[in-house]
Every structure is written in structure tokens, then in C-alpha cells.
Write an enzyme that holds these catalytic residues in place. Sequence first.
Site, mmCIF file in Angstrom:
data_model
loop_
_atom_site.group_PDB
_atom_site.id
_atom_site.type_symbol
_atom_site.label_atom_id
_atom_site.label_comp_id
_atom_site.label_asym_id
_atom_site.label_seq_id
_atom_site.Cartn_x
_atom_site.Cartn_y
_atom_site.Cartn_z
ATOM 1 N N CYS A 651 43.201 44.334 -104.021
ATOM 2 C CA CYS A 651 43.404 45.775 -103.917
ATOM 3 C C CYS A 651 44.791 46.227 -104.314
ATOM 4 O O CYS A 651 45.005 47.369 -104.600
ATOM 5 C CB CYS A 651 43.228 46.225 -102.491
ATOM 6 S SG CYS A 651 41.624 45.888 -101.880
ATOM 7 N N HIS A 702 40.907 56.443 -104.150
ATOM 8 C CA HIS A 702 41.500 57.095 -102.971
ATOM 9 C C HIS A 702 41.475 58.601 -103.102
ATOM 10 O O HIS A 702 41.722 59.310 -102.148
ATOM 11 C CB HIS A 702 42.951 56.655 -102.798
ATOM 12 C CG HIS A 702 43.077 55.177 -102.665
ATOM 13 N ND1 HIS A 702 42.576 54.504 -101.578
ATOM 14 C CD2 HIS A 702 43.621 54.250 -103.472
ATOM 15 C CE1 HIS A 702 42.818 53.223 -101.735
ATOM 16 N NE2 HIS A 702 43.438 53.038 -102.869
HETATM 17 N N1 GLN Z 1 33.714 44.474 -102.271
HETATM 18 C C1 GLN Z 1 34.499 45.308 -101.410
HETATM 19 C C2 GLN Z 1 34.135 46.758 -101.609
HETATM 20 O O1 GLN Z 1 33.762 47.103 -102.697
HETATM 21 C C3 GLN Z 1 35.940 45.132 -101.721
HETATM 22 C C4 GLN Z 1 36.809 45.968 -100.841
HETATM 23 C C5 GLN Z 1 38.219 45.495 -100.821
HETATM 24 O O2 GLN Z 1 38.616 44.660 -101.590
HETATM 25 N N2 GLN Z 1 38.983 46.021 -99.938
HETATM 26 O O3 GLN Z 1 34.233 47.560 -100.694
HETATM 27 ZN ZN ZN Z 2 40.094 46.706 -103.202
#
Ligand code: GLN
Ligand code: ZN
Length: 762
Positions: A651, A702
Site C-alpha cells: 500500500c 482514498h
Molecule cells: N486485497 C486487499 C484489498 O483489496 C488489499 C488491501 C491492502 O493491501 N490493504 O482490500
Molecule cells: Zn493497499
Amino acid sequence: MALLHNLGFPRIGAKRELKFALESFWQGRTSADDLIAVGETLRSKHWQLQKKLDWSPVGEFSFYDQVLDMSFTLGNLPERFQGFDGSDLDNYFRVARGRSAEQAEEQACCAGVAAGEMTKWFDTNYHYIVPEFSAQSQFELDASRLLAQLAEAQAQGVNAKPVLIGPVTYLWLGKAKDDSNKLDLLDQLLPLYQQLLEKLADQGAEWVQIDEPVLVTDLSEEWLAALEKSYAVLGEGKAKLLLATYFGCLQDNLDTFSQLNVQGLHLDAINAQHEVSKVLAALGSDKVLSLGVVNGRNIWKTNLVEALQWLEPVAGQLGDRLWLAPSCSLLHVPVDLEQEERLDKEVRNWLAFAVQKLDELYVLKTALNKGRAAVYHELEENQQALISRRQSSRVSHPEVREKVSKITTQYGQRNKPYAERAQLQREKLKLPDYPTTTIGSFPQTQDIRATRLKFKRGEISTEDYQSLMRAEIEHCVREQETLGLDVLVHGEAERNDMVEYFGEQLEGYVFSQFGWVQSYGSRCVKPPILFGDISRPQAMTVEWTKYAQSLTDKPMKGMLTGPVTILNWSFVRDDQPRSATCFQLALAIRDEVLDLEQAGVSVIQIDEAALREGLPLRQSQWHAYLSWAVEAFRITANGVKDDTQIHTHMCYSEFNDIIEAIAEMDADVITIETSRSDMELLDAFDRFNYPNEIGPGVYDIHSPNTPTQEHVVKLMQLAAQRVPAQRLWVNPDCGLKTRRWEEVLPALKNMIAAAGVLRAQA
Ligand code: GLN
Ligand code: ZN
């Protein structure tokens, strides 16, 4: 006589009272006075819970964040927040939540970025609001909050010890927006700190705790000199200063720490136990030494007898100059185990939350002051609990240990190098250039949440639950087909949380009901408790993924959480190294990967959202961490055939300093968060000649805004300047679970149209 104190108490409330009060205030359902009243009630309750202490912390209570509070105390607000006439509280939340009030409610993984100015508090999962500096910064003391809380505590008969963030740590935590030297501001700050300390002393504070956790990080001479200079001045005031460090060892900073001109020092005797004797040897003959002997970062009972063993001689030497405390503020643990009525009885007996940790300290203090016999019963109980944990057949599983001991280097290796695998995968998957995909989750609608809740409460049958979830999956697949995505996902409707979902199905985990820990603002996380050897009784995701694959001819991406992320977002055991736990998790998830492959899934994503979060505070320890973390990922991922495509997702966006490790993970495709950086974050990959495929996020999940087709094209062109186009994927920054379908559909439509444009241009 040893004395007892605490560095800070969790403020969110045993039942998350503060969270609910904040959110209802933000939504305009309750007034500022209501919120202020909740704050008062909580503080008073918490002081009551700490009444056995000789000194209770005061002023560490915060409506949002203790660093932001310090910024207000020092009058250090960025210009863009100045000149509003709202109430103090409005201004406070304006800075805390900025423009992105809504976004502050978003998923924990991405919190830091959502609010723009938030970052991790040292190596914890707490996030603070970063102070902003420039060469022009001006400060102005506002002691009102601290003085008011001090008065409030005193009125309740609390032996109050105000808590402040020290000037050097405060500067260290902030960011100079104009690249000026933050330390140049120290001369301005010190007189304010002097005045503040004087005001506190005048109002009756005998001791003030001043936190300088910066001392457990790698510090240059300049920063060490700043510490010496600060306390040369501040230590001369009326208030006695207890200077606190926590979260690690002092190492090269030990001499500076021991010699600072203060009346007391607090040392994290959990992480730096081996430094206690060195600090003792260097301790001035009139200084107080506070030892953090109960772990403020985990939820396990302390071995009290073992602690007494080494503390007794220290107590003999120091007398009433010895204080006992948790290793750090208890902000990082849940409030009270008493509430956990549903928790497995056996495991519960091994645990201690904030209130219980203070009880442990009281037992230690009594034993030191009156002899062990005075707390014979408590010590006995403590030892019994530890023995029960050590001997429990639920903790130790020989089969798991044997499996881990049989891991060979083979486990972490694919047969062929990436270039050859890519060829095989191309033939098998037949994807176009600039393939499009998503990160896994699709909107978690009210319906989805309600269905999961009903199932959890036993209000609907397993069959009904499954058919409702299958309907959600089908809907999600149809939408993706209509959009024209190339690699589909099932949408993760059945998952509440990317760690809890797996934890609940793995052997070796328990879940608390109220084990909430503040992550930032009103946002809390409830880390699952990993107490035993990890095994996977049965496949966890295969049925859902198989079903999803059966609905489409397009490749369906299997979706898993990686071992390092599961580890970093759980409370983990303290009776073996983190790496050992991580390898157990790796084997369990590896089996899931292999089962998915067996079931015909040819693309598998293993999320490692929290890999970076686990980096140790000291650079010297990064290598060790990264090497086992990367190995755990490789063990998880690399048992597959060469034509099975492994994806990973992260992320965050800072890759410069860990790019080598990322490359070593050897995932065929990595998707990352880049949409807000104009692809500059890809420079790290470019410089390193990162060899595998990359999906740089082009849709900021976001934000409720829809990215335009042109914008996506532009971002991808910028990406193609850094990574060869044949190795680029087109995808959002992260999962879509916090967005609404009305937002997601047009955004993805533009994203896919952009991929079409790029292909036509190629
Ligand atoms: N596979 C998760 C999603 O799509 C990944 C979320 C994350 O990396 N925080 O929600
Ligand atoms: Zn993510």
C-alpha cells in the site's frame, strides 16, 4: 522503597467511548460540551484505575493525537490552518482531519496517507500528525490544556505527573517544509519549554515526564548535542524532570542519556534490559532510575519472578531512587482484560491488558518493598499461568515445528528466472499489453456487512450465507466483465479484514471482544492474538475463488494475505522470535497457494501491505528483518509452477531504501500505490533496474473523485518513461472496499479506456 508510575494510559476507553463521542461530534449529533464531558469522564475513570500508582500520568490524554496536542501547546500550526475563527476544538480537528474528514474513516492500511500529514509513531501501529516547520516557524506557548488537566487531576486527589514530548523529539518528529535545518529552531523552543515547566511547577507539579524516545534511534552528533544543550537549560528549572526513552536500546546514545542534566531517567528495560547495568553504573548518585519492566507493547503476562530476580539487587542499590513502570505508554495495549468474557479461558489466563499490567507492577513493587512473601499468592498465580502457557498442548505443535525445520532453500525458489516464467505466463494467460486488474476488494456494501454480521450471530444458516455471498461474487464478476477488466477478482465480500479473516481460520489464534488499540484519531484496530504454533486445518479461500472462476473465462486472481503482514498486524507471541512465527505463517499460506493452484487458479496475489511497517528502528537491524521477511514471502509464494503468476501488493510508496528486498521477493507482478506522486515513486524501480512487472496505481482510492481517462493515460506515460511498457499493468492504488459502486464503476471505466488508448499508441 521503590515507587510506581505509568508513562501513559490508553485514552480511547475500555468500550471505545472516546471513538464514539468523537464520531458523533464530527457528525454534528452531539455538542462540543458533550465531547468535553466524555473526555473528563474518561480521564477521571483512568486515574481511578491507576490509583495504586505513586505518580499518575496527566496531560497524555488527547482528543486526537499527543503530537498534535504538543503542536498546539507550542503554537506551531501550519499557516494554512491559521486565521479561522471557529472554537478551539474546531480548529484542533481542522488540523487533525484536514480536508479529508471522510477519508479519516478509511481502511487502516492506508490511513497514513489518507490524512496527508500522518505517519507511524516509531515502530508502532499508532499514527501521529506530523508537525510542520520552516525557517520562518514562530512558536507561542499555550499551556492551557496541560494546566487544566493538571488542575483536574489535582482536584481528584491524583498525584499528578504531567507528560510532555521533549523538544528534541518534537523537532525530530516533524518535517521542515523548506528543507531548512529543524534544529535551528531549538533556540526558539527552549524558552517556551522553560516557561511551560515553570508554570507546571508553580501549579504544584513536583515531577514532569519529558519523553525523548528519539534516543533509541540512530542519532548524529548534532542531535545528541541538541539533547545535551536542551537539558542543560531545562534541567535547571523548578520542576524535576523524568526523561523517558522507550521502544528500544540506547546503544551509542547511552552515555549521552546517562549524563543528561535531569533528575530522573526512564529506560525501557524490556527492549534494553542488557543496558540497565551500564546505565546504573553511569547514573549520578542523586538521580532516579525508572525501569520499564512490564511490556507496554504486548498482551502477555510478565514473568514476575524472573523480573524480581534481577530487580531485587537493583532495588537494594537504589532504594527510593528506583521507580517501576511499563516499558512505554500503555497506549499500545487494550484497556482491560476483565471485559473479555468470551475469550477462551485457558488463553485468557496468560494475558494482561493495561489494567492488569499495572496490577503486575504493583505486585513487583510490593515484593521489592516488603519481600516476596507479602505477595506470595500473586506470584504463585503468576507462575502457574506461565507454566500453563509453556506446557499447553495448544501452544506447541510438534508437527508444525517439524515442518518448519524441514524448510529447504528450494521452498523459496521458482524453477525458472522471471524472464522465462513471463514467457510461459504470457502464453497461458494471453493478456494484452497494459493488462488491467484491481487489487482485490470491491465495495463492501451495507448488505454485505449485514449478511456477514447475521451469519456471525447465527441468525442465518451456512447455506443462506453462502448463497448470499455467492450472489455478491457473481455480481462483482459480472460488473468486471462488463467493464472489460483483464484479470478479475472475486471481490472479498466474505472478508471483514485482511488479517482477521485468515486468523479466524488458522489454528493458533484467538480473538478478543474489546482488545482495541488506537491507530489514529478515532480509528482503532483489534489485532488478533497469535498464541500458538500456526497450522491450517483446511483450505481457507479455495471454494470462493473456484466459484468465482467458474463464472468467467477471464483469469480469476486468488487473493491472500502474506505472512509478514499477518504477523505485523497481530499481537504475536513473545516466547519465540518473530521470524519463527513468520515462517509458520508462511507454510500455512503456502499450502493455500498450492491448493489454489491445484484448483486451477493461475494468478495468485499475496498482499504484503505491512512489510515496510515492520522495519526496525535501527538501520543496523534492517538487513536481518528484511532477510527473514523476504524469505517468508518467498516460501509462501514460490512453490508454484512457472506458468502460475504470483502478484504481490503493497500500500505504501516508499521503496527507495528497500528496493533490493522487493526485487528479491521475485513476485511476477507487484502493484503499488503511486497515483498521487506523478509516478516519481517509480524512480526507485528505474534506478534499480527492477526486472519484473509493476502495476503502479493510477486511481487514488482514498478520494471520491473519478480519475479521468486522460489523467490515467498521462500517469501511465510517465510510468513508461521509467519502466518498459511491456512490464506495466494498469490498476488502482489499493482495494476498493471503502468506495461505493457509483464511484468505482466510472473510475474503472476510465481506467480501462485509458489502457485501450495506450495499447493503440503502442
Ligand atoms: N486485497 C486487499 C484489498 O483489496 C488489499 C488491501 C491492502 O493491501 N490493504 O482490500
Ligand atoms: Zn493497499
